[in-house]
Scaffold this active site. Structure first.
Site, PDB file in Angstrom:
ATOM      1  N   GLN A 157       9.798  -5.818   5.816  1.00 13.98           N
ATOM      2  CA  GLN A 157       9.254  -4.590   5.218  1.00 13.98           C
ATOM      3  C   GLN A 157      10.212  -4.057   4.168  1.00 13.98           C
ATOM      4  O   GLN A 157      11.419  -4.006   4.392  1.00 13.98           O
ATOM      5  CB  GLN A 157       8.994  -3.519   6.287  1.00 13.98           C
ATOM      6  CG  GLN A 157      10.149  -2.564   6.474  1.00 13.98           C
ATOM      7  CD  GLN A 157       9.873  -1.193   7.054  1.00 13.98           C
ATOM      8  OE1 GLN A 157       8.773  -0.675   7.045  1.00 13.98           O
ATOM      9  NE2 GLN A 157      10.921  -0.591   7.559  1.00 13.98           N
ATOM     10  N   LYS A 182       2.781  11.066   4.893  1.00 18.48           N
ATOM     11  CA  LYS A 182       2.723  11.654   6.227  1.00 18.48           C
ATOM     12  C   LYS A 182       1.847  12.912   6.152  1.00 18.48           C
ATOM     13  O   LYS A 182       1.990  13.712   5.213  1.00 18.48           O
ATOM     14  CB  LYS A 182       4.141  11.997   6.707  1.00 18.48           C
ATOM     15  CG  LYS A 182       5.008  10.756   6.993  1.00 18.48           C
ATOM     16  CD  LYS A 182       4.662  10.136   8.324  1.00 18.48           C
ATOM     17  CE  LYS A 182       5.378   8.831   8.644  1.00 18.48           C
ATOM     18  NZ  LYS A 182       6.832   8.845   8.611  1.00 18.48           N
ATOM     19  N   TYR A 192       0.841  -1.206   0.000  1.00 17.76           N
ATOM     20  CA  TYR A 192       0.000   0.000   0.000  1.00 17.76           C
ATOM     21  C   TYR A 192       0.868   1.244   0.000  1.00 17.76           C
ATOM     22  O   TYR A 192       1.967   1.242   0.548  1.00 17.76           O
ATOM     23  CB  TYR A 192      -0.959   0.030   1.195  1.00 17.76           C
ATOM     24  CG  TYR A 192      -0.342  -0.202   2.568  1.00 17.76           C
ATOM     25  CD1 TYR A 192      -0.096  -1.487   3.034  1.00 17.76           C
ATOM     26  CD2 TYR A 192      -0.027   0.861   3.400  1.00 17.76           C
ATOM     27  CE1 TYR A 192       0.445  -1.704   4.291  1.00 17.76           C
ATOM     28  CE2 TYR A 192       0.509   0.653   4.667  1.00 17.76           C
ATOM     29  CZ  TYR A 192       0.750  -0.635   5.104  1.00 17.76           C
ATOM     30  OH  TYR A 192       1.285  -0.849   6.352  1.00 17.76           O
ATOM     31  N   PRO A 193       0.366   2.289  -0.618  1.00 17.70           N
ATOM     32  CA  PRO A 193       1.077   3.557  -0.564  1.00 17.70           C
ATOM     33  C   PRO A 193       0.628   4.372   0.637  1.00 17.70           C
ATOM     34  O   PRO A 193      -0.499   4.201   1.121  1.00 17.70           O
ATOM     35  CB  PRO A 193       0.650   4.243  -1.864  1.00 17.70           C
ATOM     36  CG  PRO A 193      -0.725   3.742  -2.116  1.00 17.70           C
ATOM     37  CD  PRO A 193      -0.806   2.357  -1.515  1.00 17.70           C
TER      38      PRO A 193
HETATM   39  O1  76R Z   1      15.871  -0.142   9.467  1.00 18.16           O
HETATM   40  C1  76R Z   1      15.258  -0.029  10.531  1.00 18.16           C
HETATM   41  O2  76R Z   1      14.975  -1.002  11.278  1.00 18.16           O
HETATM   42  C2  76R Z   1      14.868   1.321  10.951  1.00 18.16           C
HETATM   43  C3  76R Z   1      13.548   1.381  11.453  1.00 18.16           C
HETATM   44  C4  76R Z   1      12.471   1.663  10.416  1.00 18.16           C
HETATM   45  C5  76R Z   1      12.336   2.769   9.567  1.00 18.16           C
HETATM   46  C6  76R Z   1      13.282   3.945   9.376  1.00 18.16           C
HETATM   47  C7  76R Z   1      11.317   0.816  10.206  1.00 18.16           C
HETATM   48  C8  76R Z   1      11.118  -0.413  10.814  1.00 18.16           C
HETATM   49  N1  76R Z   1      10.499   1.443   9.307  1.00 18.16           N
HETATM   50  C9  76R Z   1      11.082   2.623   8.888  1.00 18.16           C
HETATM   51  C10 76R Z   1      10.589   3.525   7.948  1.00 18.16           C
HETATM   52 MN1  76R Z   1       8.598   0.864   8.837  1.00 18.16          MN
HETATM   53  N2  76R Z   1       6.716   0.292   8.359  1.00 18.16           N
HETATM   54  C11 76R Z   1       5.756   1.091   7.791  1.00 18.16           C
HETATM   55  C12 76R Z   1       4.504   0.437   7.880  1.00 18.16           C
HETATM   56  O3  76R Z   1       0.799   0.808   8.536  1.00 18.16           O
HETATM   57  C13 76R Z   1       1.483   1.716   9.083  1.00 18.16           C
HETATM   58  O4  76R Z   1       1.104   2.371  10.076  1.00 18.16           O
HETATM   59  C14 76R Z   1       2.806   2.046   8.495  1.00 18.16           C
HETATM   60  C15 76R Z   1       3.203   1.040   7.430  1.00 18.16           C
HETATM   61  C16 76R Z   1       4.711  -0.793   8.493  1.00 18.16           C
HETATM   62  C17 76R Z   1       3.682  -1.842   8.817  1.00 18.16           C
HETATM   63  C18 76R Z   1       6.112  -0.871   8.788  1.00 18.16           C
HETATM   64  C19 76R Z   1       6.753  -1.967   9.385  1.00 18.16           C
HETATM   65  N3  76R Z   1       8.333   2.580   7.748  1.00 18.16           N
HETATM   66  C20 76R Z   1       9.294   3.502   7.472  1.00 18.16           C
HETATM   67  C21 76R Z   1       8.732   4.501   6.579  1.00 18.16           C
HETATM   68  C22 76R Z   1       9.474   5.687   5.994  1.00 18.16           C
HETATM   69  C23 76R Z   1       9.029   6.880   6.794  1.00 18.16           C
HETATM   70  C24 76R Z   1       9.966   8.032   6.799  1.00 18.16           C
HETATM   71  O5  76R Z   1      11.116   7.904   6.318  1.00 18.16           O
HETATM   72  O6  76R Z   1       9.553   9.089   7.324  1.00 18.16           O
HETATM   73  C25 76R Z   1       7.407   4.170   6.393  1.00 18.16           C
HETATM   74  C26 76R Z   1       6.397   4.896   5.533  1.00 18.16           C
HETATM   75  C27 76R Z   1       7.170   2.979   7.127  1.00 18.16           C
HETATM   76  C28 76R Z   1       5.956   2.343   7.213  1.00 18.16           C
HETATM   77  N4  76R Z   1       8.866  -0.828   9.955  1.00 18.16           N
HETATM   78  C29 76R Z   1      10.027  -1.234  10.577  1.00 18.16           C
HETATM   79  C30 76R Z   1       8.024  -1.943   9.889  1.00 18.16           C
HETATM   80  C31 76R Z   1       8.694  -3.064  10.492  1.00 18.16           C
HETATM   81  C32 76R Z   1       8.103  -4.472  10.614  1.00 18.16           C
HETATM   82  C33 76R Z   1       9.935  -2.628  10.911  1.00 18.16           C
HETATM   83  C34 76R Z   1      11.034  -3.435  11.559  1.00 18.16           C
HETATM   84  C35 76R Z   1      11.918  -3.902  10.451  1.00 18.16           C
HETATM   85  C36 76R Z   1      13.130  -4.634  10.907  1.00 18.16           C
HETATM   86  O7  76R Z   1      13.423  -4.631  12.097  1.00 18.16           O
HETATM   87  O8  76R Z   1      13.796  -5.178  10.007  1.00 18.16           O
END
Ligand code: 76R
Length: 269
Positions: free
Chosen positions: A204, A168, A164-165
């Site tokens: 992710q 913020k 999904y897209p």
């Molecule tokens: O690399 C890292 O572990 C850093 C932590 C991290 C970042 C920077 C991280 C971890 N995410 C990051 C960035 Mn994420 N993520 C989402 C969604 O549905 C929702 O409410 C949001 C959708 C999910 C389910 C998810 C899962 N993440 C981002 C960004 C970029 C935002 C920005 O740069 O401002 C988005 C849009 C986003 C959205 N995130 C994780 C997860 C999961 C499961 C992790 C842990 C991953 C891991 O430990 O390998």
């Protein structure tokens, strides 16, 4: 006053394509035309997904989503991505595919923490600041964790995908883009900690699309169990980064198919 954007690292370009099939057209094919279509499509999908291609393609059967299938492509350049798109269009299968939605983006790792840290040590955009960021970016890029975010591979056995897209929010008082970098760093840290609880269950892939598509990020979640997708997204809804600032587009849920399975399911007798 402008706030400080996070430095980012980028890797492969990504194209997500949602197609509906022209079932009337497919049913109208005679046996010879169908045999030809099956053979050509097997070749096409096999080549797109070939391990020799820098990047990869994967093919999914959609559950709902108002369409039939989702193709996900990662390539080194926008040009290679455009060529993959054109190959599909020009193939024997092309006329039977109706594009319902597509999404162009590039894998992204946001360097919130290093950016916030650099801003504490030096004046933003000064040579010293740029040097600190460049060093941190190079160190981050070298880690296996960041490599797997920039050059993702579907982990073994993760058959389900949710794509999904999202963006913020930019509506006062919940305007992400007016928050100081320290505050965004804090919120993304919290987000990351919630995510880490699902580290083994969810893979992710975040792709950035500011300036490339209508939304700001593509979220592609791979899982062994689709319920883990529901669980992680539910938990995140309670984190401030999502509860105050998350805006979401349409969700697409798919089941991974090999090229052979795709041909069998969609074109088989
Ligand atoms: O690399 C890292 O572990 C850093 C932590 C991290 C970042 C920077 C991280 C971890 N995410 C990051 C960035 Mn994420 N993520 C989402 C969604 O549905 C929702 O409410 C949001 C959708 C999910 C389910 C998810 C899962 N993440 C981002 C960004 C970029 C935002 C920005 O740069 O401002 C988005 C849009 C986003 C959205 N995130 C994780 C997860 C999961 C499961 C992790 C842990 C991953 C891991 O430990 O390998």
């Amino acid at each position: 006053m402008s706030q400080l954007p996070p430095a980012t690292l980028e890797g492969w370009y990504a194209l997500h394509q949602v197609f509906a099939l022209d079932w009337a057209g497919l049913h109208g094919l005679d046996a010879t035309a169908r045999t030809r279509l099956v053979a050509e499509t097997r070749g096409l999908l096999g080549e797109l997904a070939s391990p020799d291609v820098p990047g990869w393609s994967a093919f999914y059967q959609l559950v709902g989503g108002g369409a039939d299938t989702l193709f996900i492509h990662f390539r080194e350049t926008p040009d290679a991505l455009a060529d993959a798109q054109l190959r599909i269009r020009r193939s024997a299968l092309g006329p039977f595919l109706r594009i319902e939605y597509d999404y162009t983006s590039v894998t992204e790792a946001g360097l919130y923490q290093p950016t916030a840290e650099a801003a504490r040590q030096a004046e933003p955009y000064s040579p010293e600041f740029n040097r600190i960021i460049e060093e941190a970016a190079a160190a981050e890029r070298a880690t296996p964790h960041v490599q797997s975010r920039l050059y993702p591979k579907i982990p073994e056995g993760m058959r389900y995908v949710s794509f999904y897209p999202m963006s913020k929010r930019r509506v006062h008082p919940d305007n992400w883009y007016t928050l100081p970098v320290d505050e965004r760093n804090r919120l993304m840290r919290e987000h990351g900690l919630t995510g880490r609880r699902f580290g083994k269950k969810i893979y992710q892939v975040i792709t950035g699309s500011v300036g490339l598509d209508d939304w700001e990020w593509g979220v592609t979640l791979f899982a062994h169990d689709l319920l883990d997708v529901k669980r992680v997204v539910t938990d995140m809804r309670f984190d401030e980064a999502s509860s105050r600032f998350g805006e979401f587009g349409s969700f697409y849920v798919g089941i991974l198919l090999s090229p052979e399975e795709w041909v069998e399911k969609f074109l088989g007798a």
